[in-house]
Design an enzyme around this catalytic site. Structure first.
Site, PDB file in Angstrom:
ATOM      1  CB  SER A 255      -0.292   0.230   1.449  1.00 16.93           C
ATOM      2  OG  SER A 255       0.588   0.201   2.434  1.00 16.93           O
ATOM      3  CE  LYS A 256      -2.561   6.221  -2.772  1.00 16.44           C
ATOM      4  NZ  LYS A 256      -3.014   7.039  -3.876  1.00 16.44           N
ATOM      5  NE  ARG A 257      -2.530   3.423   4.889  1.00 16.85           N
ATOM      6  CZ  ARG A 257      -2.654   2.699   6.453  1.00 16.85           C
ATOM      7  NH1 ARG A 257      -1.603   2.611   7.497  1.00 16.85           N
ATOM      8  NH2 ARG A 257      -2.722   1.805   6.255  1.00 16.85           N
ATOM      9  CE  LYS A 258       1.778  -0.081   7.161  1.00 15.89           C
ATOM     10  NZ  LYS A 258       0.594  -1.768   7.584  1.00 15.89           N
ATOM     11  CG  ASN A 259       6.857  -0.785  -0.258  1.00 11.97           C
ATOM     12  OD1 ASN A 259       7.408  -0.866   0.902  1.00 11.97           O
ATOM     13  ND2 ASN A 259       7.550  -1.206  -1.165  1.00 11.97           N
TER      14      ASN A 259
END
Ligand code: GLU
Length: 485
Positions: A255-259
């Site tokens: 997910s873009k929150r983490k990667n």
């Protein structure tokens, strides 16, 4: 697995930036089509109008072109089954929904949003299975048609069999059996008349003659519903392959929150397409010879769709950086200069000749192309003068650095030719005649010429800068030491 020409597809939804997961799934589909002499299709799943973003479709095309993944049929290319954009195929989905209502495998549901929300709340409170409770399942057919004809808002739902099981085979996971009582009466057509993903997807896969549905594991849970739709439409099943989800380091779905997940981001950072594809290939497959660095051609030779793994691959940026460095070093300076130019990473005013000259000096440590300007700024434009304290090594003094720079300036001014071996022997003889340890000479020299401590090999730096620039930068550093600059 059967190697007759496959028809495969990817079906991204244009809801934002092109996702790295699209490239991942595209790579396996595309390769399988190429290997079998089949076709790779691009379908745009744009029926979710609430999440639709107009510019996203073009971004998907651009990202795939960048990766070198081309398609045989698609919205922009046309093809025998056009259109390939789902929003332009709604009549077809309506026809199939009507066919399913008529055969009894689907029904209209007039329940309001309010009622459905209450139902959901109640089910949550009771810790019961969430899903539609079947209120409209057995409405009289005539009544249902009349209410729809009168314009009453409704959806169309799949009539899931009340008992029995649904079975299908995933080519890498084996047989999957689900009790029908676990499968919800899925909405097939929404109140706005647009189909849901489930109906549109199956109808299109049938119409397009898709032989292998190779997609991400997150859709595995939907496949039983799709199998029921295939049966309702009396169509044979394609082969299913669900590739493992890409995961964040904590193993959650990427997910873009983490990667970083946007393909545009990878491009802007200066990842090479070869490295990204190599990396993505390794996320779902292991090369038989354990050689981790490979190009697309090698992948095409060695890959077998049935060898896709079912593990939980972690998207490890450290590994991707490593692979990028490896692929950077596989390109010759000309090819690498082309990439830098195409991707907009060339410093302003840099000539092609200069770039090719400097590249061999910096690629050994380069990880992403975006570093190029920073690593080579000292070469293309005169850097800020070095700080006085940087010119003085730990075991030296202002006097020793001054002597070292003066000696280098004298020695280098006389050199002819001005090349690696003459520069090397010049510096060595300065070291020897003064009985200096290397840092006493090399450190002030490095700062004098580049204004930084992590430059490429000093001798290479001197050679590519050329005699005039070297002498003028030495002069400048000598003034800094003297406090006159
Ligand atoms: N539109 C779906 C997606 O965004 C397609 C899934 C499938 O390949 O069936 O991934």
């Amino acid at each position: 697995m059967n190697r007759s020409p496959a028809r495969v597809r990817i079906a991204p939804s244009p809801t934002g930036d092109p996702h790295v997961g699209t490239a991942y799934v595209a790579l396996f589909n595309w390769t399988h089509a190429r290997q079998t002499g089949g076709q790779f299709l691009l379908r745009i799943d744009d029926t979710d109008r609430t999440r639709y973003q107009a510019e996203s479709e073009d971004k998907i095309y651009r990202a795939l072109h960048w990766l070198g993944i081309d398609w045989d049929e698609g919205p922009d290319k046309g093809g025998p089954h056009q259109p390939y954009r789902q929003s332009e195929r709604c009549d077809l989905y309506q026809q199939r929904a009507t066919q399913m209502i008529e055969s009894g495998s689907a029904y209209r549901c007039f329940c309001s949003q309010d009622r459905l929300s209450q139902l959901r709340e109640q089910q949550k409170q009771d810790k019961a299975r969430l899903g539609y409770d079947g209120t409209c399942r057995d409405l009289d057919t005539e009544e249902s048609s009349a209410r729809a004809a009168a314009g009453e808002a409704h959806v169309v739902r799949l009539r899931t069999p009340e008992d029995g099981e649904t079975r299908f085979t995933d080519q890498i996971r084996g047989e999957i059996v689900v009790d029908n009582c676990e499968i919800d009466d899925q909405v097939l057509v929404k109140t706005d008349g647009y189909p849901t993903y489930h109906l549109a997807n199956v109808v299109d896969d049938i119409e397009f003659g898709i032989t292998h549905v190779l997609r991400a594991e997150e859709w595995l849970i939907s496949t039983p519903k799709h199998v029921l739709i295939y049966a309702a439409l009396e169509q044979p099943l394609p082969l299913f392959i669900h590739v493992p989800l890409l995961r964040n380091v904590d193993k959650s779905k990427i997910s873009k929150r983490k990667n970083p997940v946007s393909l545009e981001w990878f491009r802007e950072q200066g990842f090479l397409r070869e490295a990204l594809l190599n990396f993505l290939a390794l996320m779902g497959w292991s090369p038989p010879d354990e050689e981790e660095v490979f190009d697309l051609q090698r992948f095409e030779e060695a890959f077998r769709i049935e060898d896709i793994s079912t593990g939980a691959p972690v998207f490890d940026m450290v590994k991707l950086d490593w692979l990028n460095g490896m692929h950077i070093r596989r390109l010759d300076p000309g090819a690498l200069a082309d990439r830098l130019e195409q991707e907009g990473f060339l410093p302003e005013g840099a000539s092609r000749h200069q770039v090719e000259q400097i590249l061999p000096l910096v690629t050994e440590r380069m990880v992403r192309l975006c570093e190029f300007t920073d690593r080579t700024r000292w070469f293309f434009t005169e850097p800020e003068p070095p700080a006085r304290e940087d010119l003085i090594p730990k075991k030296g003094t202002a006097e020793s650095s001054n002597e070292a720079l003066q000696a280098a300036a004298r020695g280098l001014a006389e050199l002819k030719p001005f090349d690696k071996s003459s520069i090397e022997s010049c510096l060595n003889s300065i070291l020897e005649s003064n009985q200096w340890k290397k840092p006493l000479l090399f450190m002030p020299l490095r700062f004098a010429l580049t204004s930084r401590k992590d430059s490429p090999e000093l001798i290479d730096v001197i050679e590519v800068l050329g005699q005039d620039t070297v002498l003028s930068r030495l002069d400048r550093a000598i003034s800094v030491l003297a406090g006159t600059q």
